[in-house]
Scaffold this motif. Sequence first.
Motif, PDB file in Angstrom:
ATOM      1  N   SER A  43       0.811  -1.218   0.000  1.00  0.00           N
ATOM      2  CA  SER A  43       0.000   0.000   0.000  1.00  0.00           C
ATOM      3  C   SER A  43       0.844   1.268   0.000  1.00  0.00           C
ATOM      4  N   THR A  44       2.126   1.138   0.237  1.00  0.00           N
ATOM      5  CA  THR A  44       3.060   2.257   0.433  1.00  0.00           C
ATOM      6  C   THR A  44       2.568   3.202   1.535  1.00  0.00           C
ATOM      7  N   ALA A  45       1.788   2.678   2.442  1.00  0.00           N
ATOM      8  CA  ALA A  45       1.271   3.463   3.558  1.00  0.00           C
ATOM      9  C   ALA A  45       2.103   3.216   4.812  1.00  0.00           C
ATOM     10  N   PRO A  46       2.240   4.236   5.648  1.00  0.00           N
ATOM     11  CA  PRO A  46       2.939   4.018   6.914  1.00  0.00           C
ATOM     12  C   PRO A  46       2.109   3.120   7.829  1.00  0.00           C
ATOM     13  N   ARG A  47       2.782   2.243   8.551  1.00  0.00           N
ATOM     14  CA  ARG A  47       2.141   1.322   9.494  1.00  0.00           C
ATOM     15  C   ARG A  47       2.974   1.265  10.764  1.00  0.00           C
ATOM     16  N   THR A  48       2.326   0.898  11.847  1.00  0.00           N
ATOM     17  CA  THR A  48       3.057   0.627  13.082  1.00  0.00           C
ATOM     18  C   THR A  48       2.705  -0.773  13.548  1.00  0.00           C
ATOM     19  N   PHE A  49       3.686  -1.424  14.146  1.00  0.00           N
ATOM     20  CA  PHE A  49       3.529  -2.795  14.610  1.00  0.00           C
ATOM     21  C   PHE A  49       4.100  -2.896  16.014  1.00  0.00           C
ATOM     22  N   ARG A  50       3.421  -3.621  16.877  1.00  0.00           N
ATOM     23  CA  ARG A  50       3.968  -3.915  18.198  1.00  0.00           C
ATOM     24  C   ARG A  50       5.009  -5.020  18.028  1.00  0.00           C
ATOM     25  N   ALA A  51       6.207  -4.769  18.484  1.00  0.00           N
ATOM     26  CA  ALA A  51       7.288  -5.744  18.339  1.00  0.00           C
ATOM     27  C   ALA A  51       6.907  -7.082  18.966  1.00  0.00           C
ATOM     28  N   GLU A  52       6.174  -7.043  20.065  1.00  0.00           N
ATOM     29  CA  GLU A  52       5.789  -8.282  20.748  1.00  0.00           C
ATOM     30  C   GLU A  52       4.831  -9.134  19.914  1.00  0.00           C
ATOM     31  N   ASN A  53       4.175  -8.536  18.912  1.00  0.00           N
ATOM     32  CA  ASN A  53       3.237  -9.273  18.063  1.00  0.00           C
ATOM     33  C   ASN A  53       3.861  -9.734  16.745  1.00  0.00           C
ATOM     34  N   ILE A  54       5.137  -9.428  16.544  1.00  0.00           N
ATOM     35  CA  ILE A  54       5.834  -9.944  15.367  1.00  0.00           C
ATOM     36  C   ILE A  54       6.295 -11.353  15.718  1.00  0.00           C
ATOM     37  N   LEU A  55       5.653 -12.330  15.087  1.00  0.00           N
ATOM     38  CA  LEU A  55       5.912 -13.732  15.413  1.00  0.00           C
ATOM     39  C   LEU A  55       7.186 -14.252  14.763  1.00  0.00           C
ATOM     40  N   ALA A  56       7.520 -13.714  13.585  1.00  0.00           N
ATOM     41  CA  ALA A  56       8.738 -14.123  12.866  1.00  0.00           C
ATOM     42  C   ALA A  56       9.113 -13.007  11.904  1.00  0.00           C
ATOM     43  N   TRP A  57      10.392 -12.931  11.595  1.00  0.00           N
ATOM     44  CA  TRP A  57      10.861 -11.955  10.618  1.00  0.00           C
ATOM     45  C   TRP A  57      12.108 -12.486   9.944  1.00  0.00           C
ATOM     46  N   LYS A  58      12.338 -12.011   8.709  1.00  0.00           N
ATOM     47  CA  LYS A  58      13.573 -12.336   8.008  1.00  0.00           C
ATOM     48  C   LYS A  58      13.871 -11.217   7.027  1.00  0.00           C
ATOM     49  N   PRO A  59      15.143 -10.946   6.800  1.00  0.00           N
ATOM     50  CA  PRO A  59      15.521  -9.940   5.807  1.00  0.00           C
ATOM     51  C   PRO A  59      15.096 -10.401   4.413  1.00  0.00           C
ATOM     52  N   VAL A  60      14.753  -9.449   3.567  1.00  0.00           N
ATOM     53  CA  VAL A  60      14.367  -9.762   2.196  1.00  0.00           C
ATOM     54  C   VAL A  60      15.518  -9.373   1.283  1.00  0.00           C
ATOM     55  N   PRO A  61      16.052 -10.337   0.520  1.00  0.00           N
ATOM     56  CA  PRO A  61      17.122  -9.994  -0.432  1.00  0.00           C
ATOM     57  C   PRO A  61      16.626  -8.968  -1.453  1.00  0.00           C
ATOM     58  N   LYS A  62      17.516  -8.131  -1.933  1.00  0.00           N
ATOM     59  CA  LYS A  62      17.132  -7.046  -2.848  1.00  0.00           C
ATOM     60  C   LYS A  62      16.357  -7.524  -4.065  1.00  0.00           C
ATOM     61  N   GLY A  63      16.656  -8.688  -4.583  1.00  0.00           N
ATOM     62  CA  GLY A  63      15.955  -9.202  -5.760  1.00  0.00           C
ATOM     63  C   GLY A  63      14.557  -9.704  -5.482  1.00  0.00           C
ATOM     64  N   GLU A  64      14.174  -9.809  -4.205  1.00  0.00           N
ATOM     65  CA  GLU A  64      12.863 -10.355  -3.841  1.00  0.00           C
ATOM     66  C   GLU A  64      11.981  -9.328  -3.144  1.00  0.00           C
ATOM     67  N   ARG A  65      12.143  -8.088  -3.419  1.00  0.00           N
ATOM     68  CA  ARG A  65      11.434  -7.050  -2.670  1.00  0.00           C
ATOM     69  C   ARG A  65      10.102  -6.660  -3.277  1.00  0.00           C
ATOM     70  N   ARG A  66       9.557  -7.498  -4.130  1.00  0.00           N
ATOM     71  CA  ARG A  66       8.239  -7.213  -4.659  1.00  0.00           C
ATOM     72  C   ARG A  66       7.220  -7.376  -3.551  1.00  0.00           C
ATOM     73  N   PRO A  67       6.212  -6.506  -3.512  1.00  0.00           N
ATOM     74  CA  PRO A  67       5.251  -6.535  -2.415  1.00  0.00           C
ATOM     75  C   PRO A  67       4.335  -7.740  -2.452  1.00  0.00           C
ATOM     76  N   ASN A  68       3.781  -8.069  -1.272  1.00  0.00           N
ATOM     77  CA  ASN A  68       2.737  -9.080  -1.164  1.00  0.00           C
ATOM     78  C   ASN A  68       1.529  -8.430  -0.497  1.00  0.00           C
ATOM     79  N   ALA A  69       0.492  -9.205  -0.249  1.00  0.00           N
ATOM     80  CA  ALA A  69      -0.735  -8.626   0.328  1.00  0.00           C
ATOM     81  C   ALA A  69      -0.471  -8.045   1.708  1.00  0.00           C
ATOM     82  N   CYS A  70      -1.052  -6.908   1.945  1.00  0.00           N
ATOM     83  CA  CYS A  70      -0.888  -6.223   3.217  1.00  0.00           C
ATOM     84  C   CYS A  70      -2.235  -5.917   3.820  1.00  0.00           C
TER      85      CYS A  70
END
Length: 70
Positions: A43-70
């Motif tokens: 959406s290119t919109a600003p969002r805020t997230f509670r760190a405690e509710n982030i269940l998992a995360w991983k860096p996205v390589p530059k070649g894979e930065r296409r957006p997914n559903a938000c």
Amino acid sequence: MPIKCVGQVVEIVYLDRTGKITQRKIEVKGIRDGIVRAICLTSTAPRTFRAENILAWKPVPKGERRPNAC
């Protein structure tokens, strides 16, 4: 999510306030007091997230930065 993620694109699995689990790619703008400020890449919109509710995360390589559903 470590502070070194600021300025990076990461993919997160997030538990929202209604109990729904979502997966999204975000560009992290800042982390402070347990709140992650980011831009959703779909959406290119600003969002805020509670760190405690982030269940998992991983860096996205530059070649894979296409957006997914938000």
